[in-house]
Design an enzyme around this catalytic site. Sequence first.
Site, PDB file in Angstrom:
ATOM      1  N   HIS A 187       0.821  -1.205   0.000  1.00 38.36           N
ATOM      2  CA  HIS A 187       0.000   0.000   0.000  1.00 38.36           C
ATOM      3  C   HIS A 187       0.856   1.255   0.000  1.00 38.36           C
ATOM      4  CE1 HIS A 187      -3.321  -2.736   0.764  1.00 38.36           C
ATOM      5  NE2 HIS A 187      -3.984  -1.827   0.092  1.00 38.36           N
ATOM      6  N   GLU A 428     -11.262 -10.008  -5.650  1.00 38.16           N
ATOM      7  CA  GLU A 428      -9.818  -9.982  -5.401  1.00 38.16           C
ATOM      8  C   GLU A 428      -9.319 -11.305  -4.828  1.00 38.16           C
ATOM      9  OE1 GLU A 428      -9.043  -6.636  -2.771  1.00 38.16           O
ATOM     10  OE2 GLU A 428     -10.914  -6.974  -1.717  1.00 38.16           O
ATOM     11  N   ASP A 452      -4.638  -7.778  -4.913  1.00 39.09           N
ATOM     12  CA  ASP A 452      -4.846  -8.973  -4.093  1.00 39.09           C
ATOM     13  C   ASP A 452      -5.116 -10.201  -4.953  1.00 39.09           C
ATOM     14  OD1 ASP A 452      -4.422  -8.379  -1.371  1.00 39.09           O
ATOM     15  OD2 ASP A 452      -6.183  -7.095  -1.404  1.00 39.09           O
ATOM     16  N   CYS A 499      -9.931  -1.982 -10.402  1.00 40.62           N
ATOM     17  CA  CYS A 499      -9.417  -0.885  -9.580  1.00 40.62           C
ATOM     18  C   CYS A 499      -8.049  -1.195  -8.992  1.00 40.62           C
ATOM     19  CB  CYS A 499     -10.418  -0.502  -8.491  1.00 40.62           C
ATOM     20  SG  CYS A 499     -10.680  -1.813  -7.287  1.00 40.62           S
TER      21      CYS A 499
END
Length: 586
Positions: A187, A428, A452, A499
């Site tokens: 992240h 995901e 993910d 996304c």
Amino acid sequence: MQTFKGIKIVNGIAIGKIKFYKVPVYEVNENLINDIAAELDRFEAARVKVQQQQHALFEKEVKEGRKDTAGIFEAHELMLDDEDLIDSCKEIIGESHTAEYAVREGFENAAQMFRDMNDPYFQARSADVIDLKNSMLDVLFGNDTDSLQGSEPSILVAEDLAPSETVKLDKNLLLGLVTRLGSSNSHTAILARSMNLPTLIQCPDVEESWDGRFAILDGYNSCLHIEPDQETIEKLTAQHEDDLKKEAALQELKGKPSVTVDGRKVRLYANIGGPKDIKAVIDNDAEGVGLFRSEFVYLNSKTDPTEDAQFAAYKEVLEKLAPRQVIIRTCDIGADKTIDYMQLDKEDNPALGFRAIRICLSRVDFFKRQLRALLRASAYGNLGIMFPMIISKWEVLECKKILDECKAELESEGVKIGDKIEIGIMIETPAAALCADELAEEVDFFSLGTNDLTQYTCAIDRQSANLERFSDTHHPAVLRLIRETIEAGHRHHTWVGICGELGADPSLTETFLSMGVDELSVNPKSILPLRGNVRKTDLSKLAKPAAAPVKPAEPVKPAPAPAPAHAPESAAKSEKPKGFLGRLFS
Ligand code: PEP
Ligand code: MG
């Protein structure tokens, strides 16, 4: 000049001084002391100083109209006046301990007392006490946490940065980022991309002695030059200027449709972390927000954000971006996104553990607070709600049931709710992708979380620095799951977006468009380059598209983007096209 290599996360050139980011470590002296009076004075001085800091924060929040968070700092001020807390610390000092030791023990005991209470409200207050303990220790140790980043724009160099640390950095003071650790799918890397910040990870030579030295970070060549020679300075300064010119040229794409040469439209949305990113959405002409990572609202807060605090953040985004659609993902905490006040147990495999929707469905009051805030905010714009880490249909049904309960509660309270809220889930996990047909019946949209999805499909920990070599973001298994999810979604009139970070990969734009993707949600800085890419693409010239998007018969839900005119009803699999499309057949 010295040159050090790393792995680049974001291209670009950063020129400036290095600031070494050093996180304070509290090593409390446990030896007994003689001068008890002096320690009592130190304790009292620290208490008064922290109280003043809390008061300043309270005033800042009031001035900026955030009553809710102001209340938190007001409560902190009062806690520091608590006689039991003060007496217990003074008693510990009276037993010949240092002020630091007394703060650590006294505040920890108080936090434990809150944790042991039955009422969730009081349990959550333990996080406030821990927060105050850390502030007291900062003062006692003389650590100025505000100066970790320095006061002038610099290239920040660190051992590693947690998402909670990255999110708090002042972007105006960041020229570039270099870390010894880190992985390209973490992240922190995602945040660096969203800031379009030249970034290098896994630079093994990082050291504190670089602090204050002049450097150039060359993202294109994955290296950092310390005290570069004149020739390097001139060459990289020219390249930096060229980058700025190219960025300026992209401005011409603003207001232009995201449509291919042969007329295939795709929606280009932005990924954001909170109200501070509204400007980036508008400046980069995003058509909506495809992923608002609401957990950053939680990471940015020192305590569990109240319903009102969340409502204020969601409302601001929805209102300022209306009529654009804003898809807010419910709290995806856990794995690398940890928050002290959530008090989550340590796990051996956090990525496979108690995270995201699993936490929300287990802590229903916590979940409801967010859903109520979302529903209240929905009256101010065009909201979509998205649930993360779904693997089974029952989870979706339970989420929808809790959402309905919140709706009923709010309606009985006379609160206005938006009349059209799209509901979606993240795809995901391979489980979700493979069950996409079943899941599609329950939702309006899917959003493929390729970060993910890649991690779970390839069994590659996205946080691990040692696996870069094995990690393949274009792995055929992942591409195949993406294609099958899009096809399954379209069979049920469920639109499908991407996304994850892969959506912004220019080498895959053509592949995704040929699969029939309806929306690509990317970091705001990638919107205009991606639009340029889409507008140059001509799907009719493709040898063989990877798969034909299924054209819905009679849309009952918002219609997905139409299939490209040239696409056959079923892909001819005998001929293997080259490149990424070819890999899908391999
Ligand atoms: C993803 O997994 O691709 C995603 C978009 O969610 P996050 O990166 O926040 O886990
Ligand atoms: Mg994810």
